[in-house]
Design a protein around this motif. Structure first.
Motif, PDB file in Angstrom:
ATOM      1  N   LEU A  70       0.819  -1.201   0.000  1.00  0.00           N
ATOM      2  CA  LEU A  70       0.000   0.000   0.000  1.00  0.00           C
ATOM      3  C   LEU A  70       0.857   1.256   0.000  1.00  0.00           C
ATOM      4  N   PHE A  71       1.894   1.268   0.814  1.00  0.00           N
ATOM      5  CA  PHE A  71       2.704   2.460   0.950  1.00  0.00           C
ATOM      6  C   PHE A  71       3.649   2.661  -0.224  1.00  0.00           C
ATOM      7  N   HIS A  72       3.875   1.623  -0.982  1.00  0.00           N
ATOM      8  CA  HIS A  72       4.783   1.744  -2.115  1.00  0.00           C
ATOM      9  C   HIS A  72       4.025   1.957  -3.429  1.00  0.00           C
ATOM     10  N   SER A  73       2.697   1.930  -3.360  1.00  0.00           N
ATOM     11  CA  SER A  73       1.929   2.034  -4.588  1.00  0.00           C
ATOM     12  C   SER A  73       2.007   3.430  -5.202  1.00  0.00           C
ATOM     13  N   ARG A  74       2.279   4.442  -4.389  1.00  0.00           N
ATOM     14  CA  ARG A  74       2.387   5.803  -4.908  1.00  0.00           C
ATOM     15  C   ARG A  74       3.856   6.197  -4.923  1.00  0.00           C
ATOM     16  N   ARG A  75       4.420   6.277  -6.099  1.00  0.00           N
ATOM     17  CA  ARG A  75       5.835   6.575  -6.258  1.00  0.00           C
ATOM     18  C   ARG A  75       6.130   8.016  -5.819  1.00  0.00           C
ATOM     19  N   ILE A  76       7.252   8.206  -5.176  1.00  0.00           N
ATOM     20  CA  ILE A  76       7.672   9.555  -4.805  1.00  0.00           C
ATOM     21  C   ILE A  76       8.242  10.193  -6.060  1.00  0.00           C
ATOM     22  N   TYR A  77       7.430  11.036  -6.677  1.00  0.00           N
ATOM     23  CA  TYR A  77       7.838  11.689  -7.903  1.00  0.00           C
ATOM     24  C   TYR A  77       8.471  13.036  -7.560  1.00  0.00           C
ATOM     25  N   SER A  78       8.909  13.746  -8.556  1.00  0.00           N
ATOM     26  CA  SER A  78       9.580  15.016  -8.332  1.00  0.00           C
ATOM     27  C   SER A  78       8.621  16.027  -7.723  1.00  0.00           C
ATOM     28  N   GLU A  79       8.821  16.323  -6.468  1.00  0.00           N
ATOM     29  CA  GLU A  79       7.978  17.284  -5.758  1.00  0.00           C
ATOM     30  C   GLU A  79       8.831  18.425  -5.251  1.00  0.00           C
ATOM     31  N   SER A  80       9.835  18.778  -6.000  1.00  0.00           N
ATOM     32  CA  SER A  80      10.780  19.758  -5.510  1.00  0.00           C
ATOM     33  C   SER A  80      10.125  21.080  -5.159  1.00  0.00           C
ATOM     34  N   ALA A  81       9.100  21.501  -5.867  1.00  0.00           N
ATOM     35  CA  ALA A  81       8.422  22.757  -5.531  1.00  0.00           C
ATOM     36  C   ALA A  81       7.757  22.643  -4.159  1.00  0.00           C
ATOM     37  N   ALA A  82       7.125  21.518  -3.888  1.00  0.00           N
ATOM     38  CA  ALA A  82       6.475  21.306  -2.591  1.00  0.00           C
ATOM     39  C   ALA A  82       7.511  21.266  -1.472  1.00  0.00           C
ATOM     40  N   ILE A  83       8.610  20.573  -1.720  1.00  0.00           N
ATOM     41  CA  ILE A  83       9.657  20.461  -0.702  1.00  0.00           C
ATOM     42  C   ILE A  83      10.334  21.810  -0.496  1.00  0.00           C
ATOM     43  N   ARG A  84      10.512  22.566  -1.567  1.00  0.00           N
ATOM     44  CA  ARG A  84      11.076  23.924  -1.419  1.00  0.00           C
ATOM     45  C   ARG A  84      10.184  24.803  -0.553  1.00  0.00           C
ATOM     46  N   ARG A  85       8.857  24.699  -0.735  1.00  0.00           N
ATOM     47  CA  ARG A  85       7.931  25.477   0.096  1.00  0.00           C
ATOM     48  C   ARG A  85       8.071  25.094   1.566  1.00  0.00           C
ATOM     49  N   ASN A 115       6.642  13.321   4.579  1.00  0.00           N
ATOM     50  CA  ASN A 115       7.791  12.803   5.342  1.00  0.00           C
ATOM     51  C   ASN A 115       8.702  11.967   4.450  1.00  0.00           C
ATOM     52  N   ARG A 116       8.120  11.103   3.637  1.00  0.00           N
ATOM     53  CA  ARG A 116       8.914  10.257   2.741  1.00  0.00           C
ATOM     54  C   ARG A 116       9.603  11.085   1.661  1.00  0.00           C
ATOM     55  N   ALA A 117       8.850  11.997   1.032  1.00  0.00           N
ATOM     56  CA  ALA A 117       9.412  12.805  -0.045  1.00  0.00           C
ATOM     57  C   ALA A 117      10.493  13.744   0.477  1.00  0.00           C
ATOM     58  N   PHE A 118      10.246  14.345   1.625  1.00  0.00           N
ATOM     59  CA  PHE A 118      11.225  15.263   2.207  1.00  0.00           C
ATOM     60  C   PHE A 118      12.523  14.519   2.505  1.00  0.00           C
ATOM     61  N   SER A 119      12.414  13.365   3.144  1.00  0.00           N
ATOM     62  CA  SER A 119      13.601  12.570   3.470  1.00  0.00           C
ATOM     63  C   SER A 119      14.341  12.132   2.213  1.00  0.00           C
ATOM     64  N   ALA A 120      13.596  11.757   1.180  1.00  0.00           N
ATOM     65  CA  ALA A 120      14.220  11.308  -0.071  1.00  0.00           C
ATOM     66  C   ALA A 120      14.957  12.452  -0.765  1.00  0.00           C
ATOM     67  N   GLN A 121      14.376  13.646  -0.754  1.00  0.00           N
ATOM     68  CA  GLN A 121      14.974  14.757  -1.490  1.00  0.00           C
ATOM     69  C   GLN A 121      16.015  15.531  -0.691  1.00  0.00           C
ATOM     70  N   VAL A 122      15.795  15.675   0.612  1.00  0.00           N
ATOM     71  CA  VAL A 122      16.702  16.476   1.441  1.00  0.00           C
ATOM     72  C   VAL A 122      17.760  15.598   2.111  1.00  0.00           C
TER      73      VAL A 122
END
Length: 181
Positions: A70-85, A115-122
């Protein structure tokens, strides 16, 4: 046992998990739960407490729920604008007791996904990012010869002893020792 996960707004159902076992013996989960318990009894930030709780819940669900993917079904795509905010908000509110759900609203993501996207990108979770910014600001304030009590207040620590513990944990030396260098 079922667990319903909702997005930050509570309006979108993400999934229903089913747990077939009532109890598990798992040292890794026990250690994570103890970390959560200690953070609640210590003077950790709300953001850190929420992040640890979310990590624990996700670990339980990923290991012991029937719908493990379930948690892996949505890929962490490029959300750099969201993470920058989110990063900008944390920088601008460095001394505040930030809540994960507030960051999720800023990013327009669920707290889990943020939390997942932030950790992956930062490379570290939001609370660690905030702590590093606080310590960096504290180092600059020490160089300006501000009092340690004033620095603790300006960087969002509850008191001077809380500031001293965090500073030593991150820098390996107390603020006084750092000042003497």
């Amino acid at each position: 046992m079922n667990l319903l996960l909702n997005s930050a707004t509570g309006s979108k159902q993400i999934g229903l998990l089913h747990f077939t076992r009532g109890a598990v013996k798992d040292d890794q989960l026990r250690q994570l739960f103890l970390k959560l318990h200690n953070s609640l009894n210590d003077d950790q930030t709300t953001l850190e407490q929420e992040t640890i709780l979310l990590d624990w819940l996700v670990s339980v669900a990923e290991k012991y729920a029937e719908q493990r993917n379930l948690f892996h079904s949505r890929r962490i795509y490029s959300e750099s604008a969201a993470i920058r905010r989110v990063r900008r908000f944390i920088r601008e509110n460095i001394a505040e007791d930030i809540k994960l759900h507030n960051l999720a609203e800023i990013a327009r993501l669920s707290p889990f996904h943020l939390n997942r996207a932030f950790s992956a990108q930062v490379g570290l979770p939001p609370h660690e990012y905030q702590n590093q910014l606080r310590i960096e600001k504290a180092r600059n304030l020490i160089a300006q010869r501000k009092s340690f009590a004033e620095i603790a207040f300006e960087t969002g620590f509850s008191d001077q002893s809380h500031f001293n513990r965090f500073f030593k944990r991150y820098m390996g030396v107390t603020p006084k020792g750092f000042f003497a260098q």
